[in-house]
Design an enzyme around this catalytic site. Sequence first.
Site, PDB file in Angstrom:
ATOM      1  N   ALA A  68       0.943  -1.132  -0.046  1.00  0.00           N
ATOM      2  CA  ALA A  68      -0.108  -0.185   0.015  1.00  0.00           C
ATOM      3  C   ALA A  68       0.945   1.318   0.025  1.00  0.00           C
ATOM      4  O   ALA A  68       2.060   0.976   0.183  1.00  0.00           O
ATOM      5  CB  ALA A  68      -1.094   0.177   1.194  1.00  0.00           C
ATOM      6  N   GLY A 107      -0.204  -5.255   0.804  1.00  0.00           N
ATOM      7  CA  GLY A 107      -1.324  -5.210   0.012  1.00  0.00           C
ATOM      8  C   GLY A 107      -1.255  -5.510  -1.517  1.00  0.00           C
ATOM      9  O   GLY A 107      -2.258  -5.678  -2.215  1.00  0.00           O
ATOM     10  N   GLU A 110      -1.988  -9.057  -1.151  1.00  0.00           N
ATOM     11  CA  GLU A 110      -3.556  -9.061  -0.949  1.00  0.00           C
ATOM     12  C   GLU A 110      -4.087  -9.185  -2.533  1.00  0.00           C
ATOM     13  O   GLU A 110      -5.308  -9.490  -2.659  1.00  0.00           O
ATOM     14  CB  GLU A 110      -3.737  -8.035  -0.011  1.00  0.00           C
ATOM     15  CG  GLU A 110      -3.301  -8.633   1.362  1.00  0.00           C
ATOM     16  CD  GLU A 110      -3.944  -7.461   2.469  1.00  0.00           C
ATOM     17  OE1 GLU A 110      -4.761  -7.681   3.335  1.00  0.00           O
ATOM     18  OE2 GLU A 110      -3.453  -6.252   2.502  1.00  0.00           O
ATOM     19  N   GLU A 130       3.394  -6.623   7.148  1.00  0.00           N
ATOM     20  CA  GLU A 130       2.517  -5.418   7.820  1.00  0.00           C
ATOM     21  C   GLU A 130       3.014  -5.565   9.305  1.00  0.00           C
ATOM     22  O   GLU A 130       2.802  -4.199   9.960  1.00  0.00           O
ATOM     23  CB  GLU A 130       1.169  -5.455   7.825  1.00  0.00           C
ATOM     24  CG  GLU A 130       0.588  -5.073   6.461  1.00  0.00           C
ATOM     25  CD  GLU A 130       0.387  -6.185   5.329  1.00  0.00           C
ATOM     26  OE1 GLU A 130      -0.036  -6.242   4.458  1.00  0.00           O
ATOM     27  OE2 GLU A 130       1.207  -7.289   5.791  1.00  0.00           O
TER      28      GLU A 130
END
Length: 615
Positions: A68, A107, A110, A130
Site C-alpha cells: 500500500a 497490499g 493481498e 505489515e
Amino acid sequence: MSVTERQAVRLDRTETGVLHVVIDNPPVNALSHRVRAGIGHALDVAHADHLVRAIVLRAEGRSFPAGADIAEFGLPPQPPLLPDLCARIESCPKPVVAAIHGSALGGGLELALAAHRRIADAQSRLGLPEVSLGLLPGAGGTQRTPRLIGAEQALRLMLSGRPVGAAEALAMGLVDRVVEDGLAAAAEAEALALAEAGTPIPTRDRREGMRDATAYQRAVAAARAALPKEGRLQAPARIIDCVEAALLLPFGQGLAFERAAFEDLLATSEAAALRHVFFAERALSRFPESGATPRPLRTIAVAGAAGVEQVLPLLQAGYSVILIEPAKSQLVAALELVAARQQELVTADKLTEAQRDADWVRLKPAMEFGVAARVEMVLLAAPEHLEKAAEATAPGTVLAHLGKGGGLDGPRGADVLGLTLGTLGPRLAEVIVAPGCAPETVATAVALVRHLGRSALRVAAPGGVVPRVLAAGRGAAAWLVERGMDAGELSAALQAEGLPGLVRAAPGRMPRRPQAEEALARCLSAMAAEGLRLIARGVVARPSDIDLAMILGAGFARWQGGPMHWAERRGLLILRRDLRAWSADSADLWQPPPLLDDLVSAGNGFQTFARPSAA
C-alpha cells in the site's frame, strides 16, 4: 510527463479477448489512490465489454505492487479502498490472473490473493510484512491466505513479516505456477484456460488450508502460546485472532473482524511510531550529495594499528585491505588480533576455514605509506597520518578520519571526511562532512558504509549525534536520581518505554519525588531539546535522522519512535512549556532552544525538515 499526468494503470487488449491491466506507478507500484482507481476503472471496462473474456493483472517496472501507499495512512480514505477493490476482483465473473514479478508485498500480495490464479516469475518474492509497521494485512490477507496455505504457514508469513521466494510460495500453495520467463504470456494462457473452463472459483471459497480443522486450531494455539508475555506491540496477537476467525466465522464476518482490528492498530501510538521510523529510513538516503556517483572501491588501506577493528569487517565485505603501521611491534600485534578474531569466528561456525584463508590472502601488512598509491580509500586511525596519506595517494582517493571530522586545506580538501564506524553499534555509522568535501567523496563513503551492512547518517560535525542526545537524556536521569528517584524504578520506567541505557547515577534526596510519567517526559524533553540544537547548528538535517540514529545506535525501540517523534506527537507547545518550567531546575538540561521558539511561532511542526535538497 509528471506523475500526476501519467496514467497509473494502462489497459492493453489482445485479439484473444484478454484485457491486460498494467500497473505503472514507479518506483514500486505502490497501491495509491490513483492506482486503485485505475484498477477499478479497468474492472468496469472488462465488465461492460463482452469481447473481454479474461483479465491479467500485472505491472511495469521492477515489481508487482510492493504494498500500500503508506503515505496515505492516517489520511481520510479515498475510495475505492483496497479491501473493496479486492472484493471486486474476487467476485469478477471473468477470470482474473495475477502475474507477479519482483516483490508482491502487503497490499500487493493481498491484491494477488483476490485473483483467481497467481503466476509468479521465478525470481519474485512474496510476503505480508505489515507486522513491521505495527499493523496486520487489512485487505483480506488474514482471511484468504489461510484458506490457501493453512494457519501454520499463514501465521509464519504474517508474524515474521519475512517474504518467501517463488519456489517456496509454490510449494506452500500461495501461487499456482512459477515461470522462468514469458510471465505475461503464461498469465494470458492461464486466463484463457480459466475462461474456457467456466466460472472461476473465488479464493473465499477455497478450503485447501482448512481441511484439517484440528491442525489449524493447533497452529493457532501454538502461535498464541509463543507470544511474548509482556510486549507493547498488539499486532501479533491481533493477527492470530484474525487467522482463527478465518476458520470460525463466515468469510464476510471474517473480513469485518479483520478490518476492525486493522483500524484499531492503525490508531495506536506504536503503529504511528513504526510508520515514522519507516519514513525516517527512507529519508536517510536523501542528503545533499546523494545524486553523486560513488567511486569504485576494491582496495582500502587502514593507516595505523589503532584502526585494526575495521580490518575484519572490510575483509568479510570482500575488500582487499592494506594495514599500514610504521611500528613493527604494533603491526605484528594488530595482525595477531585479526587472526585471533578470525579463529573465534571459525570455532563458532560463523566463518569457514576456506573463507578465513581467502580473507587472509586479501590482507597485506605494510610499514610504509607508499603502498597506499594503489588504494581507493584510506581509513586514518590517527590525525597525524593524514599528511603522509595525502602525499602517497592520487587525487580522488578518499581519506577518511576514523571517528573525527574531515577537512584539509589545499587541493586534497575535497577528498577528506570523517567516519564513525566502531562506537555506534553494528547498525549505524556517521559520515562526517566538512565544507569543501566533494560530493563523490561523500557518496563513496556512504556506499562503503552500506556495503558493510550499516545505515549511513550524514552529519556536519564530529562528536556523534547519538552520544550527544544520549548525554542529554542521561543528564536528566542523573538529575532525577540525585534528587531522590529510585534508580531502579527510573530505569524500569525508561526501558518499558523502549529507552535503555539512560540511568547512570547514585541516589540522592529531593523534596518531591517525580512520578514515572514526569521522569520519562523530563528525559525525553532533554533529548529532544538537544536534537533541536544539533539541527540548528547544521550538524544533522532532520529530526527523523536523530530518531533513527537513536534506534540504530542506542538501542531505542522502533515502536517508541525516538525523542523527536515523541516530542512532535505530544506537541511542540507542550515541549516548550515543560522546558521553560524545568529550566529553573537546570538550564543546562532544559533550556528551550531558540529553534523551538521559531517553530512554535511559525506554527510549523517538524515537517519543515522533511525534504533536504539533493544533488
